[in-house]
Write a protein that holds these residues in place. Structure first.
Motif, PDB file in Angstrom:
ATOM      1  N   ALA A  96       0.741  -1.217  -0.101  1.00 61.47           N
ATOM      2  CA  ALA A  96       0.241  -0.196   0.140  1.00 61.47           C
ATOM      3  C   ALA A  96       0.834   1.028  -0.053  1.00 61.47           C
ATOM      4  O   ALA A  96       0.542   2.355  -0.834  1.00 61.47           O
ATOM      5  CB  ALA A  96      -1.091   0.133   1.004  1.00 61.47           C
ATOM      6  N   SER A  97       2.166   1.235   0.837  1.00 60.40           N
ATOM      7  CA  SER A  97       2.896   2.482   0.906  1.00 60.40           C
ATOM      8  C   SER A  97       4.366   1.951   1.100  1.00 60.40           C
ATOM      9  O   SER A  97       4.498   0.790   0.983  1.00 60.40           O
ATOM     10  CB  SER A  97       2.524   3.173   2.210  1.00 60.40           C
ATOM     11  OG  SER A  97       1.339   3.560   2.316  1.00 60.40           O
ATOM     12  N   ASP A  98       5.203   2.848   1.128  1.00 56.09           N
ATOM     13  CA  ASP A  98       6.609   2.506   1.196  1.00 56.09           C
ATOM     14  C   ASP A  98       7.142   2.435   2.405  1.00 56.09           C
ATOM     15  O   ASP A  98       8.199   2.711   2.864  1.00 56.09           O
ATOM     16  CB  ASP A  98       7.392   3.638   0.498  1.00 56.09           C
ATOM     17  CG  ASP A  98       7.210   4.948   0.978  1.00 56.09           C
ATOM     18  OD1 ASP A  98       6.506   4.970   1.562  1.00 56.09           O
ATOM     19  OD2 ASP A  98       7.954   5.963   0.524  1.00 56.09           O
ATOM     20  N   ILE A  99       6.308   1.607   3.335  1.00 57.50           N
ATOM     21  CA  ILE A  99       6.821   1.211   4.675  1.00 57.50           C
ATOM     22  C   ILE A  99       7.341  -0.149   4.940  1.00 57.50           C
ATOM     23  O   ILE A  99       6.396  -1.039   4.562  1.00 57.50           O
ATOM     24  CB  ILE A  99       5.442   1.540   5.513  1.00 57.50           C
ATOM     25  CG1 ILE A  99       4.958   2.854   5.317  1.00 57.50           C
ATOM     26  CG2 ILE A  99       5.999   1.254   7.033  1.00 57.50           C
ATOM     27  CD1 ILE A  99       3.574   3.104   6.211  1.00 57.50           C
ATOM     28  N   PRO A 100       8.293  -0.630   4.950  1.00 52.49           N
ATOM     29  CA  PRO A 100       9.004  -1.788   5.464  1.00 52.49           C
ATOM     30  C   PRO A 100       8.482  -2.334   6.637  1.00 52.49           C
ATOM     31  O   PRO A 100       8.221  -1.813   7.684  1.00 52.49           O
ATOM     32  CB  PRO A 100      10.325  -1.765   5.322  1.00 52.49           C
ATOM     33  CG  PRO A 100      10.717  -0.252   5.798  1.00 52.49           C
ATOM     34  CD  PRO A 100       9.520   0.476   5.599  1.00 52.49           C
ATOM     35  N   ILE A 101       8.479  -3.729   6.736  1.00 51.97           N
ATOM     36  CA  ILE A 101       8.079  -4.471   8.035  1.00 51.97           C
ATOM     37  C   ILE A 101       9.398  -4.145   9.078  1.00 51.97           C
ATOM     38  O   ILE A 101      10.486  -4.208   8.628  1.00 51.97           O
ATOM     39  CB  ILE A 101       7.856  -5.742   7.770  1.00 51.97           C
ATOM     40  CG1 ILE A 101       6.752  -5.923   6.795  1.00 51.97           C
ATOM     41  CG2 ILE A 101       7.787  -6.553   9.110  1.00 51.97           C
ATOM     42  CD1 ILE A 101       6.501  -7.330   6.554  1.00 51.97           C
ATOM     43  N   LYS A 102       8.950  -3.936  10.126  1.00 49.41           N
ATOM     44  CA  LYS A 102      10.124  -3.776  11.241  1.00 49.41           C
ATOM     45  C   LYS A 102      10.354  -5.121  11.666  1.00 49.41           C
ATOM     46  O   LYS A 102       9.595  -6.086  11.690  1.00 49.41           O
ATOM     47  CB  LYS A 102       9.465  -2.974  12.519  1.00 49.41           C
ATOM     48  CG  LYS A 102       9.127  -1.587  11.999  1.00 49.41           C
ATOM     49  CD  LYS A 102       8.965  -0.648  13.305  1.00 49.41           C
ATOM     50  CE  LYS A 102       8.573   0.747  12.923  1.00 49.41           C
ATOM     51  NZ  LYS A 102       7.111   1.094  13.280  1.00 49.41           N
ATOM     52  N   GLY A 103      11.653  -5.248  12.029  1.00 53.90           N
ATOM     53  CA  GLY A 103      12.105  -6.469  12.671  1.00 53.90           C
ATOM     54  C   GLY A 103      12.877  -7.402  11.880  1.00 53.90           C
ATOM     55  O   GLY A 103      13.285  -7.061  10.701  1.00 53.90           O
ATOM     56  N   VAL A 104      13.153  -8.845  12.277  1.00 56.26           N
ATOM     57  CA  VAL A 104      13.993  -9.421  11.649  1.00 56.26           C
ATOM     58  C   VAL A 104      13.430 -10.430  10.833  1.00 56.26           C
ATOM     59  O   VAL A 104      12.007 -10.851  11.130  1.00 56.26           O
ATOM     60  CB  VAL A 104      14.734 -10.417  12.344  1.00 56.26           C
ATOM     61  CG1 VAL A 104      15.787 -11.546  11.670  1.00 56.26           C
ATOM     62  CG2 VAL A 104      15.683  -9.573  13.413  1.00 56.26           C
ATOM     63  N   LEU A 153       1.784   0.786  -4.586  1.00 57.46           N
ATOM     64  CA  LEU A 153       0.852   0.449  -5.725  1.00 57.46           C
ATOM     65  C   LEU A 153       0.247   1.739  -6.458  1.00 57.46           C
ATOM     66  O   LEU A 153      -0.300   2.509  -5.641  1.00 57.46           O
ATOM     67  CB  LEU A 153       0.320  -0.701  -5.596  1.00 57.46           C
ATOM     68  CG  LEU A 153       0.644  -2.012  -5.369  1.00 57.46           C
ATOM     69  CD1 LEU A 153      -0.468  -2.924  -4.743  1.00 57.46           C
ATOM     70  CD2 LEU A 153       0.971  -2.936  -6.770  1.00 57.46           C
ATOM     71  N   THR A 154       0.369   1.583  -7.771  1.00 54.25           N
ATOM     72  CA  THR A 154      -0.248   2.525  -8.399  1.00 54.25           C
ATOM     73  C   THR A 154      -1.926   2.262  -8.284  1.00 54.25           C
ATOM     74  O   THR A 154      -2.140   1.182  -8.134  1.00 54.25           O
ATOM     75  CB  THR A 154       0.346   3.020  -9.740  1.00 54.25           C
ATOM     76  OG1 THR A 154      -0.267   1.879 -10.495  1.00 54.25           O
ATOM     77  CG2 THR A 154       1.781   3.433  -9.785  1.00 54.25           C
ATOM     78  N   GLN A 155      -2.787   3.174  -8.540  1.00 53.54           N
ATOM     79  CA  GLN A 155      -4.099   2.930  -8.724  1.00 53.54           C
ATOM     80  C   GLN A 155      -4.514   1.890  -9.985  1.00 53.54           C
ATOM     81  O   GLN A 155      -5.262   1.181  -9.646  1.00 53.54           O
ATOM     82  CB  GLN A 155      -4.875   3.900  -8.927  1.00 53.54           C
ATOM     83  CG  GLN A 155      -5.045   4.975  -7.485  1.00 53.54           C
ATOM     84  CD  GLN A 155      -6.347   5.894  -7.399  1.00 53.54           C
ATOM     85  OE1 GLN A 155      -7.437   5.480  -7.962  1.00 53.54           O
ATOM     86  NE2 GLN A 155      -6.375   6.756  -6.582  1.00 53.54           N
ATOM     87  N   PRO A 156      -4.088   2.294 -11.118  1.00 54.78           N
ATOM     88  CA  PRO A 156      -3.979   1.102 -11.981  1.00 54.78           C
ATOM     89  C   PRO A 156      -3.462  -0.255 -11.733  1.00 54.78           C
ATOM     90  O   PRO A 156      -4.122  -1.302 -12.036  1.00 54.78           O
ATOM     91  CB  PRO A 156      -3.257   1.693 -13.262  1.00 54.78           C
ATOM     92  CG  PRO A 156      -3.195   3.051 -12.979  1.00 54.78           C
ATOM     93  CD  PRO A 156      -3.426   3.320 -11.575  1.00 54.78           C
TER      94      PRO A 156
END
Length: 367
Positions: A120-128, A147-150
């Motif tokens: 959905a966004s450029d947010i990575p998962i925290k942790g190992v 992701l873009t809307q298309p």
């Protein structure tokens, strides 16, 4: 004590004869090409019962949906044909089987994808990172591309096509995987979605992707063959929401309003030291159809008795204990002791061990 667990219930087009379902569990036993294998056929056959519901492991909707090593897909004709072997053997035992469909989003890896992962966004998962089911080595999770809307619309269409493929493969229905930190869940939760367009911001916007997928799948295969799994309290893979109850109540209310004849809604319960029924109370008050619930019943499966006594349309999904006990339904019915599961072999890639080699109670008695 077990009476309610063994009373029939109508779920979509199915009349279940008992309320013990196989929970979806990824176990990395597909081929390197994502095709179901003979040991998978054996595994599902072992756990099929007359009038019982099996929910398959998560199945990729497309070649770009992400993957773990040797997890199955349902986007190629060879995969459809090999899934037929699974569904046919389940039906021969008198059972039913739903196909869980997923897109991994940011939980996958470019090493397996060959391209940057998306979310959905450029947010990575925290942790190992989870090493044992990913099949790769890295110290940190990768940063996904929004992701873009298309692209979102394309993924919605991919879910619908995968649902149609599931019907061609003989499944009785599909379960949209909207839980446990995978792509649909990444859109729903505020911790992983900071978009400012129609798919971000309010709970309604963040829920849009999940609801559009549901609409598309329903349009393709019908309400009574469509289900969705949600994890309102889930923290796995860095999930969190600013208003868990409010956000997931909105999703549940929209499902009730738009698709009241869905086969079921599958909710993962919170692991809280309180009455289990209270954790799902807000959602039970909204959703009026059948509800599959999952949450640590492998450790305390007797609680399943209480849940089905209290809630008439409840089905209990059990994972680890069903993995280790192919005859779990009969063990519960007869109060027979359970095999212990071996966590070390949960993701033993491509092997029979710890997957389709657990003995039934009768086999143990005859040994």
């Amino acid at each position: 004590m077990t009476a309610a667990l063994f009373t029939p219930v109508q779920v979509g087009n199915m009349t279940l004869q008992h309320r013990v379902a196989l929970a979806p569990m990824s176990r990395n036993r597909a081929s390197v090409h994502g095709d179901p294998t003979d040991i998978m056929v054996k595994y599902y056959k072992q756990r099929a019962t007359k009038g019982g519901l099996l929910i398959s492991e998560a199945v990729s909707i497309s070649a770009t949906a992400g993957a773990y090593v040797q997890t199955p897909g349902l986007f190629k004709d060879t995969q459809v044909q090999k899934w037929k072997k699974v569904t046919e053997t389940v039906h021969q035992q008198g059972g039913y089987i739903y196909c869980q469909l997923w897109h991994l989003g940011r939980t996958s890896t470019s090493a397996l994808m060959g391209s940057q992962i998306v979310s959905a966004s450029d947010i990575p998962i925290k942790g190992v990172p989870i090493q044992d089911i990913g099949g790769y080595t890295t110290d940190v999770y990768e940063t996904p591309r929004p992701l873009t809307q298309p692209e979102i619309k394309t993924i919605v269409a991919d879910f619908a096509q995968a649902a149609e493929n599931a019907m061609a493969a003989g499944f009785d229905g599909v379960e949209i995987h909207g839980a446990n930190g995978f792509l649909v869940d990444q859109f729903i939760n505020s911790s992983s979605n900071n978009r400012t367009d129609d798919y971000g911001g309010s709970s309604a916007n963040r829920a849009r992707f999940a609801l559009e997928i549901t609409d598309a799948v329903v349009s393709r295969i019908g309400e009574e063959k469509t289900a969705i799994r949600l994890s309102p309290y889930g923290e796995f893979q860095d999930m969190n929401d600013d208003d868990r109850v409010g956000t997931f109540s909105y999703v549940t209310q929209q499902l009730q309003n738009k698709h009241p004849k869905l086969a079921y809604v599958h909710l993962v319960e919170a692991r809280l030291d309180q009455d289990r029924s209270q954790t799902l109370a807000p959602f039970r008050a909204i959703w009026q159809g059948p509800m599959v619930v999952a949450g640590n019943y492998s450790e305390d499966y007797k609680e399943a008795y209480a849940q089905t006594e209290k809630h008439a349309n409840t089905i209990i999904a059990i994972g680890r204990a069903f993995l280790a006990n192919p005859d779990l339904v009969e063990r519960i019915r007869n109060h027979w002791p359970l095999n212990k599961y071996d966590r070390d072999t949960f993701y033993a890639i491509g092997t029979l061990k710890g997957y389709a080699d657990y003995p039934t109670y009768q086999q143990t008695m005859q040994a």
